[in-house]
Design a protein around this motif. Structure first.
Motif, short mmCIF file in Angstrom:
data_model
loop_
_atom_site.label_atom_id
_atom_site.label_comp_id
_atom_site.label_asym_id
_atom_site.label_seq_id
_atom_site.Cartn_x
_atom_site.Cartn_y
_atom_site.Cartn_z
N LEU A 60 80.30 21.18 33.40
CA LEU A 60 79.18 22.43 33.78
C LEU A 60 78.10 22.43 33.39
N ALA A 61 78.11 22.13 31.83
CA ALA A 61 77.00 21.88 31.03
C ALA A 61 75.88 20.74 31.58
N GLU A 62 76.38 19.77 32.24
CA GLU A 62 75.21 18.93 32.72
C GLU A 62 74.64 19.48 33.96
N ALA A 63 75.44 20.38 34.64
CA ALA A 63 74.68 20.85 35.91
C ALA A 63 73.74 22.12 35.37
N LEU A 64 74.14 22.74 34.34
CA LEU A 64 73.33 23.83 33.93
C LEU A 64 72.67 23.72 32.79
N SER A 65 71.19 23.54 33.00
CA SER A 65 70.57 23.38 31.57
C SER A 65 69.78 24.80 31.34
N GLY A 66 69.36 24.86 29.95
CA GLY A 66 68.99 26.24 29.55
C GLY A 66 70.00 26.74 28.65
N SER A 67 69.98 27.93 28.39
CA SER A 67 70.84 28.65 27.32
C SER A 67 72.02 29.10 28.21
N VAL A 68 72.21 29.34 29.42
CA VAL A 68 73.10 29.93 30.31
C VAL A 68 74.53 30.08 29.61
N VAL B 220 75.56 51.56 23.85
CA VAL B 220 74.89 50.54 24.59
C VAL B 220 75.46 50.41 26.08
N THR B 221 74.38 50.36 27.09
CA THR B 221 74.83 50.54 28.32
C THR B 221 75.69 49.30 28.99
N PRO B 222 76.40 49.22 29.72
CA PRO B 222 76.73 47.97 30.45
C PRO B 222 75.78 47.14 30.76
N GLN B 223 74.33 47.55 31.50
CA GLN B 223 73.44 46.76 31.71
C GLN B 223 72.93 46.23 30.55
N GLU B 224 72.43 46.98 29.51
CA GLU B 224 71.91 46.58 28.20
C GLU B 224 72.65 45.54 27.56
N ASN B 225 74.09 45.68 27.82
CA ASN B 225 74.85 44.65 27.15
C ASN B 225 74.98 43.37 27.69
N LYS B 226 74.85 43.38 29.32
CA LYS B 226 74.76 42.31 29.85
C LYS B 226 73.48 41.53 29.91
N ALA B 227 72.46 42.30 29.56
CA ALA B 227 70.94 41.80 29.22
C ALA B 227 71.05 41.09 27.87
N ALA B 228 71.79 41.57 26.99
CA ALA B 228 71.90 41.01 25.54
C ALA B 228 72.65 39.76 25.53
N PHE B 229 73.52 39.27 26.75
CA PHE B 229 74.33 38.23 26.86
C PHE B 229 73.68 37.13 27.72
N THR B 230 72.63 37.42 28.39
CA THR B 230 72.12 36.74 29.73
C THR B 230 71.18 35.56 29.02
N GLY B 231 71.56 34.40 29.26
CA GLY B 231 70.75 33.21 28.48
C GLY B 231 69.80 33.03 29.81
N THR B 232 69.23 31.60 29.66
CA THR B 232 68.24 31.04 30.67
C THR B 232 68.78 29.99 31.27
N LEU B 233 68.20 29.69 32.60
CA LEU B 233 68.39 28.67 33.28
C LEU B 233 67.41 27.98 33.65
N ARG B 234 67.31 26.58 33.44
CA ARG B 234 66.22 25.78 33.77
C ARG B 234 66.28 25.16 35.14
N THR B 235 65.20 25.32 36.03
CA THR B 235 65.50 24.96 37.44
C THR B 235 64.20 24.53 37.81
N PRO B 236 64.20 23.54 38.93
CA PRO B 236 62.97 22.77 39.50
C PRO B 236 61.78 23.72 39.57
N GLU B 237 61.87 25.04 39.65
CA GLU B 237 60.83 25.98 40.09
C GLU B 237 60.52 26.52 38.55
N GLY B 238 61.07 26.17 37.42
CA GLY B 238 60.90 26.71 36.13
C GLY B 238 61.84 27.36 35.54
N GLU B 239 61.99 27.84 34.17
CA GLU B 239 62.98 28.51 33.57
C GLU B 239 62.73 29.94 34.08
N ARG B 240 64.37 30.42 34.06
CA ARG B 240 64.33 31.81 34.52
C ARG B 240 65.62 32.28 33.81
#
Ligand SMILES: [Zn+2]
Ligand SMILES: [Zn+2]
Length: 334
Positions: free
Chosen positions: A217-225, A248-268
């Motif tokens: 899976l790590a080969e398919a997903l680059s970034g910190s996801v 901490v709200t569930p949304q804040e908690n999720k934001a804290a654990f959200t990493g990044t994804l490198r895509t052909p359109e850029g990092e998001r």
């Protein structure tokens, strides 16, 4: 750590008692394969996933449990032939027998699981033809019952469409490239999450290369996801989650654990959740600073942000009196 225990179990089919090994615990370190095969150490515990009765040959994850239909099945020539098949690895035979028992009991999701495990055994034994054949049977079962596929690999929200990545991977590794491509394009058209889209892009380029091999899976997903714990990167975020977590709200908690994804359109950000994206709009550092501010404003009497009086660094705990950054200690000074 992997822990295996031995126990005397009574066979559900014939009643014989035998010593069996059971997996008490294991763990995974690293990325799983795209078909869900876990990383080590769990990866190497397959012999412990199926038990076999030495008297009648009944194979099941738990020898003492089963479905009535198993009693007749285990006695059948077809079952006994599979158990003793010479042209396939012993452990694969045991998984295929367990799959037959699930078929007879109408448990097709479990049957597909066991057949996939047989394919992993064939991979390890260097038997690509057999592995392809077993995977093909898994694909047929899932294509015949798509609701079973969804039950198996349902992905919600950020993993919407995850079940398709699994089906596509099984088809690709079975060498059924055209079908894999068709499933993939259909899913992309219907709409999948950002993470799933990147996995499907990876699958598509593998198919275009004619690659039927295994990938992580790590080969398919680059970034910190896939990084495990964001608290390691930011002491303040770690402090807020560990010591003010109740506020901490569930949304804040999720934001804290959200990493990044490198895509052909850029990092998001590796999420499609609009609320989380809003929280992260100015970056993780800005999110953390805003979270600290909000917690202090909303819960002034409960939230204690313990900072070093000398360097301003965040302490490990609300009660710590020594700085982990500059080693200043303020035991009697407050
Ligand atoms: Zn038995
Ligand atoms: Zn300090």
């Amino acid at each position: 750590m992997t822990r295996i225990i031995e126990d005397t179990l009574q066979c559900f089919v014939c009643g014989a008692k035998s010593q069996q090994r059971q997996l008490a615990s294991t763990h995974e370190h690293g990325s799983p394969d795209l078909d869900g095969r876990p990383a080590e150490e769990a990866r190497s515990t397959m012999p412990e996933w199926v038990q076999t009765c030495p008297r009648c040959g009944y194979c099941a994850p738990e020898l003492s449990r089963g479905h009535e239909s198993s009693r007749a099945l285990v006695r059948s020539p077809a079952y006994q032939a599979q158990l003793r098949a010479q042209d396939s690895p012993l452990l694969a035979n045991r998984f295929l027998c367990a799959a037959m028992a699930c078929d007879a009991a109408g448990r097709d999701v479990d049957a597909a699981h066991h057949r996939l495990h047989a394919a992993w055994v064939a991979d390890d034994e260097g038997r690509p033809e057999l592995a392809r054949q077993y995977r093909s049977a898994v694909a047929d079962a899932l294509l015949a019952r798509r609701e079973a596929l969804r039950a198996w690999r349902a992905g919600d929200g950020d993993w919407k469409g995850a079940e398709v990545t699994f089906l596509v991977d099984v088809l690709r590794r079975a060498g059924r490239f055209q079908e894999a491509l068709r499933e993939l394009e259909n899913a992309l058209q219907k709409g999948v999450s950002s993470i799933v889209r990147e996995i499907l892009r990876f699958e598509r380029s593998a198919i275009e290369r004619g690659d039927a091999g295994g990938h992580r899976l790590a080969e398919a997903l680059s970034g910190s996801v896939l990084r495990e714990d964001p608290r390691d990167d930011d002491p303040l975020l770690g402090y807020l989650l560990s010591h003010c977590g109740d506020f901490v709200t569930p949304q804040e908690n999720k934001a804290a654990f959200t990493g990044t994804l490198r895509t052909p359109e850029g990092e998001r950000w590796a999420t499609d959740d609009p609320q989380v994206l809003t929280l992260l709009a100015h970056g993780k550092k800005a999110f953390t600073a805003a979270l600290e501010k909000r917690l202090l404003a909303d819960h002034p009497d409960k939230v204690v942000i313990n900072r070093c009086p000398k360097c301003g660094g965040i302490a490990r705990t609300p009660k710590a009196r020594q700085c982990r950054f500059c080693h200043h200690s303020w035991h009697d000074k407050r």
